[in-house]
Design an enzyme around this catalytic site. Structure first.
Site, PDB file in Angstrom:
ATOM      1  N   SER A 148       0.853  -1.188   0.000  1.00  0.00           N
ATOM      2  CA  SER A 148       0.000   0.000   0.000  1.00  0.00           C
ATOM      3  C   SER A 148       0.887   1.236   0.000  1.00  0.00           C
ATOM      4  CB  SER A 148      -0.857  -0.006   1.271  1.00  0.00           C
ATOM      5  OG  SER A 148      -1.529   1.221   1.436  1.00  0.00           O
ATOM      6  N   TYR A 161      -2.628  -1.560  10.049  1.00  0.00           N
ATOM      7  CA  TYR A 161      -2.614  -1.675   8.588  1.00  0.00           C
ATOM      8  C   TYR A 161      -1.258  -1.249   8.022  1.00  0.00           C
ATOM      9  CZ  TYR A 161      -4.134  -1.127   3.749  1.00  0.00           C
ATOM     10  OH  TYR A 161      -4.252  -1.227   2.392  1.00  0.00           O
TER      11      TYR A 161
HETATM   12  P1  NAD Z   1     -11.594  -5.457  -0.686  1.00  0.00           P
HETATM   13  O1  NAD Z   1     -12.030  -5.435   0.735  1.00  0.00           O
HETATM   14  O2  NAD Z   1     -12.539  -5.004  -1.732  1.00  0.00           O
HETATM   15  O3  NAD Z   1     -11.064  -6.917  -1.083  1.00  0.00           O
HETATM   16  C1  NAD Z   1     -10.254  -7.667  -0.230  1.00  0.00           C
HETATM   17  C2  NAD Z   1     -10.553  -9.125  -0.442  1.00  0.00           C
HETATM   18  O4  NAD Z   1      -9.739  -9.886   0.475  1.00  0.00           O
HETATM   19  C3  NAD Z   1     -12.017  -9.470  -0.136  1.00  0.00           C
HETATM   20  O5  NAD Z   1     -12.573 -10.199  -1.206  1.00  0.00           O
HETATM   21  C4  NAD Z   1     -11.922 -10.290   1.130  1.00  0.00           C
HETATM   22  O6  NAD Z   1     -12.936 -11.273   1.279  1.00  0.00           O
HETATM   23  C5  NAD Z   1     -10.539 -10.929   0.993  1.00  0.00           C
HETATM   24  N1  NAD Z   1     -10.037 -11.407   2.288  1.00  0.00           N
HETATM   25  C6  NAD Z   1     -10.043 -10.759   3.476  1.00  0.00           C
HETATM   26  N2  NAD Z   1      -9.554 -11.560   4.447  1.00  0.00           N
HETATM   27  C7  NAD Z   1      -9.208 -12.748   3.839  1.00  0.00           C
HETATM   28  C8  NAD Z   1      -8.657 -13.964   4.299  1.00  0.00           C
HETATM   29  N3  NAD Z   1      -8.357 -14.162   5.600  1.00  0.00           N
HETATM   30  N4  NAD Z   1      -8.437 -14.950   3.413  1.00  0.00           N
HETATM   31  C9  NAD Z   1      -8.760 -14.776   2.096  1.00  0.00           C
HETATM   32  N5  NAD Z   1      -9.304 -13.652   1.606  1.00  0.00           N
HETATM   33  C10 NAD Z   1      -9.530 -12.642   2.476  1.00  0.00           C
HETATM   34  O7  NAD Z   1     -10.256  -4.582  -0.712  1.00  0.00           O
HETATM   35  P2  NAD Z   1      -9.372  -4.023  -1.925  1.00  0.00           P
HETATM   36  O8  NAD Z   1      -9.457  -2.557  -1.867  1.00  0.00           O
HETATM   37  O9  NAD Z   1      -9.677  -4.740  -3.182  1.00  0.00           O
HETATM   38  O10 NAD Z   1      -7.914  -4.409  -1.391  1.00  0.00           O
HETATM   39  C11 NAD Z   1      -7.128  -5.441  -1.960  1.00  0.00           C
HETATM   40  C12 NAD Z   1      -5.709  -5.281  -1.444  1.00  0.00           C
HETATM   41  O11 NAD Z   1      -5.200  -4.003  -1.847  1.00  0.00           O
HETATM   42  C13 NAD Z   1      -5.589  -5.309   0.075  1.00  0.00           C
HETATM   43  O12 NAD Z   1      -4.415  -5.979   0.461  1.00  0.00           O
HETATM   44  C14 NAD Z   1      -5.513  -3.841   0.433  1.00  0.00           C
HETATM   45  O13 NAD Z   1      -4.859  -3.624   1.671  1.00  0.00           O
HETATM   46  C15 NAD Z   1      -4.707  -3.312  -0.734  1.00  0.00           C
HETATM   47  N6  NAD Z   1      -4.839  -1.875  -0.942  1.00  0.00           N
HETATM   48  C16 NAD Z   1      -6.046  -1.326  -1.273  1.00  0.00           C
HETATM   49  C17 NAD Z   1      -6.126   0.053  -1.465  1.00  0.00           C
HETATM   50  C18 NAD Z   1      -7.404   0.740  -1.837  1.00  0.00           C
HETATM   51  O14 NAD Z   1      -7.430   1.999  -1.831  1.00  0.00           O
HETATM   52  N7  NAD Z   1      -8.467   0.034  -2.171  1.00  0.00           N
HETATM   53  C19 NAD Z   1      -4.984   0.860  -1.306  1.00  0.00           C
HETATM   54  C20 NAD Z   1      -3.787   0.250  -0.971  1.00  0.00           C
HETATM   55  C21 NAD Z   1      -3.719  -1.114  -0.810  1.00  0.00           C
END
Ligand code: NAD
Length: 263
Positions: A148, A161
């Site tokens: 991130s 986080y």
């Molecule tokens: P999201 O919540 O839409 O998707 C995350 C997915 O991970 C979900 O489908 C959830 O069910 C799954 N998950 C959670 N715990 C789990 C587990 N124990 N085992 C298996 N699956 C699990 O979030 P997103 O925004 O798509 O984020 C995806 C990744 O990107 C994450 O690692 C997040 O930290 C990172 N990220 C997102 C952003 C953003 O702005 N959206 C920014 C930086 C980093």
């Protein structure tokens, strides 16, 4: 559309947390690029629906879904064995599953901090450890760890986080150094604020000028992160390992100058 045609021809990639958001976009990019994908998630209905959508569009061999909790070693072994059973090999892993929190460090709950580290960092560690023998068997491969912007700089309200995402960045470097001799590349991707279910509730909006905190003035959309992931999975990145790729509209590049008339 992320995933240039032919970019991932013949490659089999497992994407964790692939049922929605950035993981689903990465899964789409893999098949759009000519690869095959194993979508894994704890969300069974959403994950199965995505695999069905992808096989409908790209053919029966394009995608599979496997229920998978990244915090469990046994679940990792089952997911990787499933991928090999279904597709005969594995060339790539996208460690994308993650959860977030928004507490100030001094107020953060210890149990929640542990839970976040368990999913976001320990889950990535177990995944890397589990896939290494299989990638080695395939003659090498690519691991892309989703960290991130909060893993590149200290951001307010990201105690558990941010710590987990800094850990992912560090673990990626260690993997890059240790696994190069096995032909396995390891890189981290650092998305900025991107519109998904994880972030929708903080009130962000997609569109030009809607996010003045980032130099480009807008939030990202999932396929923009997926393009970077597809590149790192592909042979176009054959000499790239241990890199940290910010995909954040310049958010972590520096301060946005305060100019008259610019919000
Ligand atoms: P999201 O919540 O839409 O998707 C995350 C997915 O991970 C979900 O489908 C959830 O069910 C799954 N998950 C959670 N715990 C789990 C587990 N124990 N085992 C298996 N699956 C699990 O979030 P997103 O925004 O798509 O984020 C995806 C990744 O990107 C994450 O690692 C997040 O930290 C990172 N990220 C997102 C952003 C953003 O702005 N959206 C920014 C930086 C980093």
């Amino acid at each position: 559309m992320a995933g240039a045609q032919g970019q991932l021809d013949g490659k089999v990639v497992l994407v964790t947390g692939g049922a929605r958001g950035l993981g689903a976009a990465a899964a789409r990019a893999v098949v759009a690029g000519g690869g095959r994908v194993v979508v894994t998630d704890v969300l069974v209905d959403e994950g199965a629906a995505l695999a069905k959508e992808l096989t409908g569009e790209y053919g029966e061999a394009a995608a599979r879904f496997c229920k998978h909790d990244v915090t469990s070693e046994r679940s990792w072994e089952a997911a990787v064995a499933f991928a090999v059973r279904e597709f005969g090999r594995l060339d790539g892993l996208v460690n994308n599953a993650g959860i977030s929190s928004g507490e100030l460090l001094a107020e953060a709950d210890v149990a929640r901090f542990r839970e976040i580290v368990e999913v976001n960092l320990i889950g990535v560690f177990i995944g890397m450890k589990t896939v290494v023998p299989v990638l080695r068997d395939a003659g090498g491969g690519s691991i892309v760890n989703i960290s991130s912007a909060a893993g590149l700089t200290g951001m307010v309200r990201t105690a558990g986080y941010g710590a987990s995402k800094w850990g992912v960045r560090g673990l990626s470097k260690i993997g890059a150094v240790e696994l190069a001799e096995a032909g396995v590349r390891v890189n981290s991707v650092h998305p900025g604020m991107t519109y998904t279910d994880m972030t929708a509730h903080v009130g962000i909006e997609v569109g030009a000028g809607k996010y003045p905190g980032a130099p480009m003035g807008r939030v990202g959309v999932p396929h923009e992160i997926a393009s970077a992931v597809a590149f790192l999975l592909s042979d176009a990145a054959a000499y790239v390992t241990g890199a940290e790729l910010a995909v954040d509209g310049g958010w972590t590049a520096g301060l946005v100058p305060q100019r008259p008339g610019v919000r």
